[in-house]
Scaffold this motif. Structure first.
Motif, PDB file in Angstrom:
ATOM      1  N   UNK A 109       0.828  -1.205   0.000  1.00 38.21           N
ATOM      2  CA  UNK A 109       0.000   0.000   0.000  1.00 38.21           C
ATOM      3  C   UNK A 109       0.864   1.256   0.000  1.00 38.21           C
ATOM      4  N   UNK A 110       2.042   1.117   0.570  1.00 45.42           N
ATOM      5  CA  UNK A 110       2.914   2.292   0.655  1.00 45.42           C
ATOM      6  C   UNK A 110       3.685   2.546  -0.641  1.00 45.42           C
ATOM      7  N   UNK A 111       3.890   1.476  -1.408  1.00 46.36           N
ATOM      8  CA  UNK A 111       4.710   1.639  -2.612  1.00 46.36           C
ATOM      9  C   UNK A 111       3.920   1.655  -3.907  1.00 46.36           C
ATOM     10  N   UNK A 112       2.585   1.968  -3.758  1.00 44.45           N
ATOM     11  CA  UNK A 112       1.748   2.138  -4.948  1.00 44.45           C
ATOM     12  C   UNK A 112       1.824   0.960  -5.909  1.00 44.45           C
ATOM     13  N   UNK A 113       1.917  -0.242  -5.358  1.00 41.55           N
ATOM     14  CA  UNK A 113       1.996  -1.439  -6.208  1.00 41.55           C
ATOM     15  C   UNK A 113       0.635  -1.698  -6.862  1.00 41.55           C
ATOM     16  N   UNK A 114       0.657  -2.373  -8.000  1.00 41.57           N
ATOM     17  CA  UNK A 114      -0.588  -2.788  -8.633  1.00 41.57           C
ATOM     18  C   UNK A 114      -1.067  -4.040  -7.893  1.00 41.57           C
ATOM     19  N   UNK A 115      -2.063  -3.863  -7.039  1.00 45.95           N
ATOM     20  CA  UNK A 115      -2.536  -4.987  -6.229  1.00 45.95           C
ATOM     21  C   UNK A 115      -4.007  -5.283  -6.513  1.00 45.95           C
ATOM     22  N   UNK A 116      -4.442  -6.448  -6.046  1.00 44.39           N
ATOM     23  CA  UNK A 116      -5.849  -6.809  -6.183  1.00 44.39           C
ATOM     24  C   UNK A 116      -6.565  -6.562  -4.850  1.00 44.39           C
ATOM     25  N   UNK A 117      -7.749  -5.964  -4.965  1.00 41.32           N
ATOM     26  CA  UNK A 117      -8.536  -5.596  -3.788  1.00 41.32           C
ATOM     27  C   UNK A 117      -9.903  -6.280  -3.893  1.00 41.32           C
TER      28      UNK A 117
END
Ligand code: PRP
Length: 216
Positions: A109-117
């Motif tokens: 969340x801190x490193x602006x990663x492309x994650x799935x929510x």
């Protein structure tokens, strides 16, 4: 006098709503029968009708005027984005909308990663990640038991309601970021607010006075 119609979301909020209404003299005896399969209940004397619907449908009934008044969680109001007036915070059903996940997801969340929510609330999740955090994420809509998603590898994090925090704790997850506080709200149809101003305003005043009396 015409009937004023209330839409209540089924479940916990409905029970708390009826308890609260009872304290300002709005009662519905019929509705107290736990075994009933009836969907609509009437108080002939006060010219009130109450019906139970799925929570997310409450703002829809109110926007279209099928109900004059609705009682619904702030989460549903934010998610459904209907044209309705939110007139009162009822002060119960308090909880928080949060981004949750395993501890090590904090870094993503801190490193602006492309994650799935994963979430039952795609609009709230989109607004939070795109407009507030400016983080591009993939949002996956689920319908319940959201905490499963990071455990089985469907998503890195979830956006969900946290009340006591015990569901998270028992599943090895934690709150990573808080999005907003939530509670039950009274919502009103925009036309009803004008046409039935006197009755609705009195009800709002009575509820406010009750809250002040209870020190809420
Ligand atoms: C809600 C929410 C969490 C849980 C939070 O689920 O989605 O799972 O309650 O409560 P807690 O912090 O007190 O543990 P709900 O029971 O409404 O069912 P759902 O999983 O079908 O959404």
């Amino acid at each position: 006098m015409r009937y004023l119609t209330f839409a209540l979301g089924k479940g916990r909020l409905a029970r708390q709503t009826l308890d609260t209404f009872e304290q300002i003299g709005i009662t519905c005896q019929e509705m107290k029968d736990k075994d009933t399969r009836k969907l609509i209940f009437v108080n002939e004397e006060l010219k009130l009708r109450f019906f139970l619907s799925k929570g997310p449908d409450v703002p829809t009934y109110v926007e279209y005027g099928a109900a004059d008044i609705g009682i619904v969680g702030k989460d549903t109001i934010l998610e459904e984005k209907r044209n309705i007036y939110e007139v009162l915070d009822l002060g119960f059903g308090k909880c928080r909308m949060c981004v949750c996940g395993p501890k090590d997801a904090q870094e993503l969340l801190q490193h602006q990663e492309l994650i799935r929510v994963a979430t039952k609330y795609p609009n709230i999740a989109k607004d939070y990640f795109y407009n507030k955090k400016h983080q591009t994420v993939e949002i996956i809509k689920l319908n319940g038991s959201i905490e499963l998603a990071p455990i089985v590898g469907l998503s890195e994090v979830i956006v969900d309601i946290v009340e006591t925090g015990s569901t998270l704790k028992e599943n090895g997850l934690q709150v990573l970021e808080e999005i907003c506080p939530l509670s039950a709200r009274m919502v009103v149809n925009q036309v009803s607010m004008k046409m039935e101003h006197e009755r609705i305003s009195k009800m709002i005043m009575d509820l406010k006075n009750l809250q002040e009396g209870l020190g809420k």
